[in-house]
Design a protein around this motif. Sequence first.
Motif, PDB file in Angstrom:
ATOM      1  N   LEU A 105      27.183  32.962  45.310  1.00 40.63           N
ATOM      2  CA  LEU A 105      26.265  31.823  45.279  1.00 40.63           C
ATOM      3  C   LEU A 105      25.149  31.973  44.253  1.00 40.63           C
ATOM      4  O   LEU A 105      24.361  31.049  44.057  1.00 40.63           O
ATOM      5  CB  LEU A 105      25.675  31.590  46.673  1.00 40.63           C
ATOM      6  CG  LEU A 105      26.697  31.263  47.772  1.00 40.63           C
ATOM      7  CD1 LEU A 105      26.002  31.033  49.102  1.00 40.63           C
ATOM      8  CD2 LEU A 105      27.558  30.055  47.396  1.00 40.63           C
ATOM      9  N   LYS A 106      25.087  33.122  43.586  1.00 44.74           N
ATOM     10  CA  LYS A 106      24.124  33.327  42.508  1.00 44.74           C
ATOM     11  C   LYS A 106      24.760  33.106  41.144  1.00 44.74           C
ATOM     12  O   LYS A 106      24.088  33.060  40.126  1.00 44.74           O
ATOM     13  CB  LYS A 106      23.538  34.740  42.596  1.00 44.74           C
ATOM     14  CG  LYS A 106      22.375  34.999  41.661  1.00 44.74           C
ATOM     15  CD  LYS A 106      21.853  36.415  41.813  1.00 44.74           C
ATOM     16  CE  LYS A 106      20.682  36.695  40.878  1.00 44.74           C
ATOM     17  NZ  LYS A 106      20.173  38.092  41.034  1.00 44.74           N
ATOM     18  N   GLY A 107      26.086  32.978  41.129  1.00 40.79           N
ATOM     19  CA  GLY A 107      26.799  32.795  39.871  1.00 40.79           C
ATOM     20  C   GLY A 107      27.352  34.074  39.298  1.00 40.79           C
ATOM     21  O   GLY A 107      27.848  34.083  38.167  1.00 40.79           O
ATOM     22  N   THR A 108      27.326  35.163  40.068  1.00 41.24           N
ATOM     23  CA  THR A 108      27.918  36.425  39.625  1.00 41.24           C
ATOM     24  C   THR A 108      29.432  36.329  39.741  1.00 41.24           C
ATOM     25  O   THR A 108      29.967  35.956  40.795  1.00 41.24           O
ATOM     26  CB  THR A 108      27.417  37.604  40.474  1.00 41.24           C
ATOM     27  OG1 THR A 108      25.988  37.663  40.387  1.00 41.24           O
ATOM     28  CG2 THR A 108      28.010  38.921  39.990  1.00 41.24           C
ATOM     29  N   VAL A 109      30.143  36.670  38.670  1.00 42.60           N
ATOM     30  CA  VAL A 109      31.596  36.522  38.634  1.00 42.60           C
ATOM     31  C   VAL A 109      32.260  37.559  39.526  1.00 42.60           C
ATOM     32  O   VAL A 109      32.000  38.758  39.418  1.00 42.60           O
ATOM     33  CB  VAL A 109      32.118  36.641  37.193  1.00 42.60           C
ATOM     34  CG1 VAL A 109      33.649  36.647  37.168  1.00 42.60           C
ATOM     35  CG2 VAL A 109      31.593  35.490  36.334  1.00 42.60           C
ATOM     36  N   LEU A 110      33.138  37.087  40.409  1.00 43.04           N
ATOM     37  CA  LEU A 110      33.917  37.961  41.288  1.00 43.04           C
ATOM     38  C   LEU A 110      35.332  38.148  40.757  1.00 43.04           C
ATOM     39  O   LEU A 110      35.907  39.228  40.874  1.00 43.04           O
ATOM     40  CB  LEU A 110      33.958  37.377  42.700  1.00 43.04           C
ATOM     41  CG  LEU A 110      32.593  37.097  43.353  1.00 43.04           C
ATOM     42  CD1 LEU A 110      32.772  36.405  44.691  1.00 43.04           C
ATOM     43  CD2 LEU A 110      31.795  38.384  43.503  1.00 43.04           C
ATOM     44  N   SER A 111      35.892  37.095  40.205  1.00 48.38           N
ATOM     45  CA  SER A 111      37.199  37.167  39.539  1.00 48.38           C
ATOM     46  C   SER A 111      37.269  36.008  38.556  1.00 48.38           C
ATOM     47  O   SER A 111      36.565  35.008  38.710  1.00 48.38           O
ATOM     48  CB  SER A 111      38.350  37.099  40.550  1.00 48.38           C
ATOM     49  OG  SER A 111      38.304  35.899  41.304  1.00 48.38           O
ATOM     50  N   GLU A 112      38.110  36.147  37.534  1.00 50.05           N
ATOM     51  CA  GLU A 112      38.149  35.105  36.515  1.00 50.05           C
ATOM     52  C   GLU A 112      39.483  35.055  35.814  1.00 50.05           C
ATOM     53  O   GLU A 112      40.318  35.965  35.915  1.00 50.05           O
ATOM     54  CB  GLU A 112      37.027  35.323  35.492  1.00 50.05           C
ATOM     55  CG  GLU A 112      37.135  36.598  34.703  1.00 50.05           C
ATOM     56  CD  GLU A 112      35.997  36.724  33.695  1.00 50.05           C
ATOM     57  OE1 GLU A 112      35.886  35.858  32.811  1.00 50.05           O
ATOM     58  OE2 GLU A 112      35.236  37.692  33.799  1.00 50.05           O
ATOM     59  N   PHE A 113      39.670  33.960  35.069  1.00 43.91           N
ATOM     60  CA  PHE A 113      40.886  33.746  34.293  1.00 43.91           C
ATOM     61  C   PHE A 113      40.518  32.985  33.033  1.00 43.91           C
ATOM     62  O   PHE A 113      39.754  32.019  33.086  1.00 43.91           O
ATOM     63  CB  PHE A 113      41.914  32.947  35.099  1.00 43.91           C
ATOM     64  CG  PHE A 113      43.088  32.488  34.285  1.00 43.91           C
ATOM     65  CD1 PHE A 113      44.143  33.350  34.027  1.00 43.91           C
ATOM     66  CD2 PHE A 113      43.123  31.208  33.753  1.00 43.91           C
ATOM     67  CE1 PHE A 113      45.222  32.936  33.259  1.00 43.91           C
ATOM     68  CE2 PHE A 113      44.202  30.783  32.982  1.00 43.91           C
ATOM     69  CZ  PHE A 113      45.257  31.658  32.741  1.00 43.91           C
ATOM     70  N   SER A 114      41.049  33.414  31.888  1.00 45.42           N
ATOM     71  CA  SER A 114      40.789  32.731  30.616  1.00 45.42           C
ATOM     72  C   SER A 114      42.105  32.525  29.877  1.00 45.42           C
ATOM     73  O   SER A 114      43.033  33.342  29.988  1.00 45.42           O
ATOM     74  CB  SER A 114      39.836  33.553  29.737  1.00 45.42           C
ATOM     75  OG  SER A 114      38.593  33.741  30.360  1.00 45.42           O
ATOM     76  N   GLN A 115      42.164  31.439  29.112  1.00 44.55           N
ATOM     77  CA  GLN A 115      43.331  31.224  28.265  1.00 44.55           C
ATOM     78  C   GLN A 115      42.983  30.240  27.162  1.00 44.55           C
ATOM     79  O   GLN A 115      42.054  29.439  27.284  1.00 44.55           O
ATOM     80  CB  GLN A 115      44.514  30.699  29.071  1.00 44.55           C
ATOM     81  CG  GLN A 115      44.384  29.271  29.564  1.00 44.55           C
ATOM     82  CD  GLN A 115      45.649  28.767  30.242  1.00 44.55           C
ATOM     83  OE1 GLN A 115      46.600  29.507  30.447  1.00 44.55           O
ATOM     84  NE2 GLN A 115      45.668  27.499  30.598  1.00 44.55           N
ATOM     85  N   ALA A 116      43.745  30.336  26.072  1.00 44.00           N
ATOM     86  CA  ALA A 116      43.628  29.344  25.003  1.00 44.00           C
ATOM     87  C   ALA A 116      44.171  28.018  25.526  1.00 44.00           C
ATOM     88  O   ALA A 116      45.139  27.982  26.301  1.00 44.00           O
ATOM     89  CB  ALA A 116      44.411  29.808  23.783  1.00 44.00           C
ATOM     90  N   TRP A 117      43.532  26.924  25.097  1.00 44.76           N
ATOM     91  CA  TRP A 117      43.964  25.603  25.562  1.00 44.76           C
ATOM     92  C   TRP A 117      43.469  24.549  24.594  1.00 44.76           C
ATOM     93  O   TRP A 117      42.325  24.590  24.149  1.00 44.76           O
ATOM     94  CB  TRP A 117      43.416  25.320  26.960  1.00 44.76           C
ATOM     95  CG  TRP A 117      43.978  24.060  27.555  1.00 44.76           C
ATOM     96  CD1 TRP A 117      43.413  22.808  27.519  1.00 44.76           C
ATOM     97  CD2 TRP A 117      45.215  23.912  28.230  1.00 44.76           C
ATOM     98  NE1 TRP A 117      44.229  21.904  28.144  1.00 44.76           N
ATOM     99  CE2 TRP A 117      45.344  22.548  28.598  1.00 44.76           C
ATOM    100  CE3 TRP A 117      46.230  24.807  28.582  1.00 44.76           C
ATOM    101  CZ2 TRP A 117      46.454  22.069  29.281  1.00 44.76           C
ATOM    102  CZ3 TRP A 117      47.334  24.329  29.274  1.00 44.76           C
ATOM    103  CH2 TRP A 117      47.447  22.976  29.613  1.00 44.76           C
ATOM    104  N   ASP A 118      44.322  23.607  24.264  1.00 39.20           N
ATOM    105  CA  ASP A 118      43.955  22.512  23.372  1.00 39.20           C
ATOM    106  C   ASP A 118      43.541  21.313  24.212  1.00 39.20           C
ATOM    107  O   ASP A 118      44.362  20.702  24.902  1.00 39.20           O
ATOM    108  CB  ASP A 118      45.135  22.147  22.474  1.00 39.20           C
ATOM    109  CG  ASP A 118      44.771  21.085  21.442  1.00 39.20           C
ATOM    110  OD1 ASP A 118      43.603  20.617  21.443  1.00 39.20           O
ATOM    111  OD2 ASP A 118      45.649  20.707  20.648  1.00 39.20           O
ATOM    112  N   LEU A 119      42.261  20.967  24.158  1.00 39.16           N
ATOM    113  CA  LEU A 119      41.726  19.872  24.958  1.00 39.16           C
ATOM    114  C   LEU A 119      42.370  18.529  24.608  1.00 39.16           C
ATOM    115  O   LEU A 119      42.356  17.591  25.407  1.00 39.16           O
ATOM    116  CB  LEU A 119      40.208  19.795  24.728  1.00 39.16           C
ATOM    117  CG  LEU A 119      39.352  19.115  25.786  1.00 39.16           C
ATOM    118  CD1 LEU A 119      39.481  19.838  27.116  1.00 39.16           C
ATOM    119  CD2 LEU A 119      37.899  19.090  25.346  1.00 39.16           C
ATOM    120  N   GLN A 120      42.952  18.457  23.419  1.00 38.34           N
ATOM    121  CA  GLN A 120      43.523  17.186  22.971  1.00 38.34           C
ATOM    122  C   GLN A 120      44.836  16.830  23.667  1.00 38.34           C
ATOM    123  O   GLN A 120      45.360  15.724  23.456  1.00 38.34           O
ATOM    124  CB  GLN A 120      43.739  17.222  21.449  1.00 38.34           C
ATOM    125  CG  GLN A 120      42.474  17.503  20.643  1.00 38.34           C
ATOM    126  CD  GLN A 120      41.333  16.536  20.946  1.00 38.34           C
ATOM    127  OE1 GLN A 120      41.572  15.377  21.262  1.00 38.34           O
ATOM    128  NE2 GLN A 120      40.104  17.008  20.857  1.00 38.34           N
TER     129      GLN A 120
END
Length: 408
Positions: A105-120
């Motif tokens: 609830l403070k915004g501290t990351v517990l787990s995450e996922f990232s990837q390339a993505w074309d918004l278009q």
Amino acid sequence: MRNIMRTAFDRGQPPTDKDVALIADLIRTGEACTRAELIERSGLGRNSVSTHLATSTSEGLVTQSGRGASKGGRAPITWKFNEQAGTVLTACIGVHSMRLALTDLKGTVLSEFSQAWDLQVGPEATLQEVADRLITLGDGAGAPVWGLGVSLPGPIDHASGRLINPPIMNGWDGFEVGKYLSDKLDLSVVVENDVNAMALGHRAKHGGNNSIYFLMSTGVGAGILSAGRIHRGTGGAAGDLGHTRIPGYDKAVCRCGRFGCLEAAAGGWALERSALRLASDGMSPFLSEARDSHGTISTDDIIRGTLAGDTSCIELVATAAIAVGTIMSMLVSFYNPDKVVLAGAIPTKCSLFSTSVERTIKEQALPLAASQLSLEVASSPEDDGIRGCALMVVEEAFGRATSARVIS
């Protein structure tokens, strides 16, 4: 496309009793940490505060944190907000990538996922991907999920979570992002412009209640905080500086079709365009080599050239900095902020940029307005964005319960 199961993970929220929520929120924001301070700030009686404090404790929202300084009697018990009482899902969606996270609830990351993505590729394909990925993150939550915070690189109607004429998001205009994701995940969803979310997240960690957070990326824009709250303007356009005309840049053609826009002088795409022209004209051996190496020129090439002392790259960065500084000086004179934060690859990696912006502000801004101004470079805009998205959800959740304290 498959639909998300609406019972996939536990959902939660602050207490529905507005007074219990008020007590917990006063402790969360640091406005009160003792019983006496809670009585003073809430306007509730001693017995009511004691009852609601006990409820907040039993529900796991607050815990005792020790004792404060004595004022002549027994040292008072102090309380702190329990940041592990719930979790928040966040989605920071950019032009070329997305970063999703589960936070406390403070915004501290517990787990995450990232990837390339074309918004278009459009809103439905993008948001279906976001929903699919978020369900996996939500499955790993150790506490109930309070909601979802989303940021996007375009003007947002905050009340509806709808995009408004986004200049770099073809097919997204009018799309109700909040409703789409809420229907998919059965969660409360808060949607915000990306720089606004970054500004809020940066303030939570580094301070600056009256600040301007300037992001220099593919496009440019600013998040404006007033008394710690996001200033969006009547139509959500506050801080949308990219197509503001800059004196002295009348020959710079913008992708919007106009001349002299700030984005045409300092946007990443504009700098890459100018760099490619310099490479083709043989004005910069460094840029010519970069172009021949991988067929184009990126912002990273311009940064590397600047750090290597290439005069053409240095001129590109310095010219962009003066344009940004010119706009910032007008905003500083008008708004009198306590802080200007510069974010993006070039401000982070090229000290020439930040020093040139600072010098331009000092030269052009009203001296009184700039006398107490600090200029910072954001160390991690991505982390600021995740933190800001999470805090928006928490703020909005408490705001619904207390009918107050909603970001406006």
